[in-house]
Design a protein around this motif. Sequence first.
Motif, PDB file in Angstrom:
ATOM      1  N   LYS A   1       0.796  -1.225   0.000  1.00 18.50           N
ATOM      2  CA  LYS A   1       0.000   0.000   0.000  1.00 18.50           C
ATOM      3  C   LYS A   1       0.829   1.277   0.000  1.00 18.50           C
ATOM      4  N   VAL A   2       2.130   1.155   0.165  1.00 20.31           N
ATOM      5  CA  VAL A   2       3.017   2.308   0.049  1.00 20.31           C
ATOM      6  C   VAL A   2       4.021   1.981  -1.047  1.00 20.31           C
ATOM      7  N   GLN A   3       4.078   2.848  -2.056  1.00 19.93           N
ATOM      8  CA  GLN A   3       4.913   2.590  -3.217  1.00 19.93           C
ATOM      9  C   GLN A   3       5.720   3.827  -3.566  1.00 19.93           C
ATOM     10  N   GLN A   4       6.837   3.600  -4.231  1.00 22.68           N
ATOM     11  CA  GLN A   4       7.751   4.688  -4.580  1.00 22.68           C
ATOM     12  C   GLN A   4       8.209   4.549  -6.019  1.00 22.68           C
TER      13      GLN A   4
ATOM     14  N   ASP B   1      -4.429   3.468   5.231  1.00 20.64           N
ATOM     15  CA  ASP B   1      -5.259   4.322   6.082  1.00 20.64           C
ATOM     16  C   ASP B   1      -4.460   5.024   7.169  1.00 20.64           C
ATOM     17  N   SER B   2      -3.135   4.827   7.179  1.00 20.12           N
ATOM     18  CA  SER B   2      -2.267   5.436   8.193  1.00 20.12           C
ATOM     19  C   SER B   2      -1.157   6.221   7.525  1.00 20.12           C
TER      20      SER B   2
ATOM     21  N   ALA C   1      -1.918   9.450   4.851  1.00 21.41           N
ATOM     22  CA  ALA C   1      -2.748   8.348   4.360  1.00 21.41           C
ATOM     23  C   ALA C   1      -3.549   8.801   3.146  1.00 21.41           C
ATOM     24  N   GLY C   2      -3.539   7.964   2.101  1.00 22.12           N
ATOM     25  CA  GLY C   2      -4.317   8.241   0.907  1.00 22.12           C
ATOM     26  C   GLY C   2      -3.755   9.311  -0.003  1.00 22.12           C
ATOM     27  N   LYS C   3      -2.522   9.737   0.234  1.00 26.69           N
ATOM     28  CA  LYS C   3      -1.922  10.830  -0.551  1.00 26.69           C
ATOM     29  C   LYS C   3      -0.598  10.398  -1.159  1.00 26.69           C
TER      30      LYS C   3
END
Length: 141
Positions: free
Chosen positions: A102-105, A120-121, A133-135
């Motif tokens: 859920k976190v990508q670069q 969500d965090s 979260a979500g950005k």
Amino acid sequence: FVTAERMLNPKYRYPLWELIYHDCNVSYWYWGDSSNNCPELIERRDALNMLYGTPPLYTANMTQFESLKELIVESYNRVSPLARRVAESKMIGFARLTDDMKVQQSQFDNGITVVANFSDSDFVHSSGKTVPAGKAIWFEA
């Protein structure tokens, strides 16, 4: 939403096209699935556009435009400055930073790094920057 569960789910997405062609081809959502197609998902699409270094695409008729105008302007201001900065750059790296994907670069050859947080965090990146979260955020190395 099938769109949210599958098409916009970061678990199933990998920017193969952008890793190969980003510096010589502009990729967009298809017309039937533009950034504002589901207004409640526009921020997720914006994060994906930022992660992939792609510009947003909007479709609306005049009656829809009045109700979506503010949302479209916010989206444009969020995504377009980055799309302009990396438009002719190669995408030289992509990584999933968390086990749940859920976190990508992504990284571009002009020194810009983009981190998108679909969780969500809030996420604290190794650079020390916090990704809400979500950005998505971007910065130069």
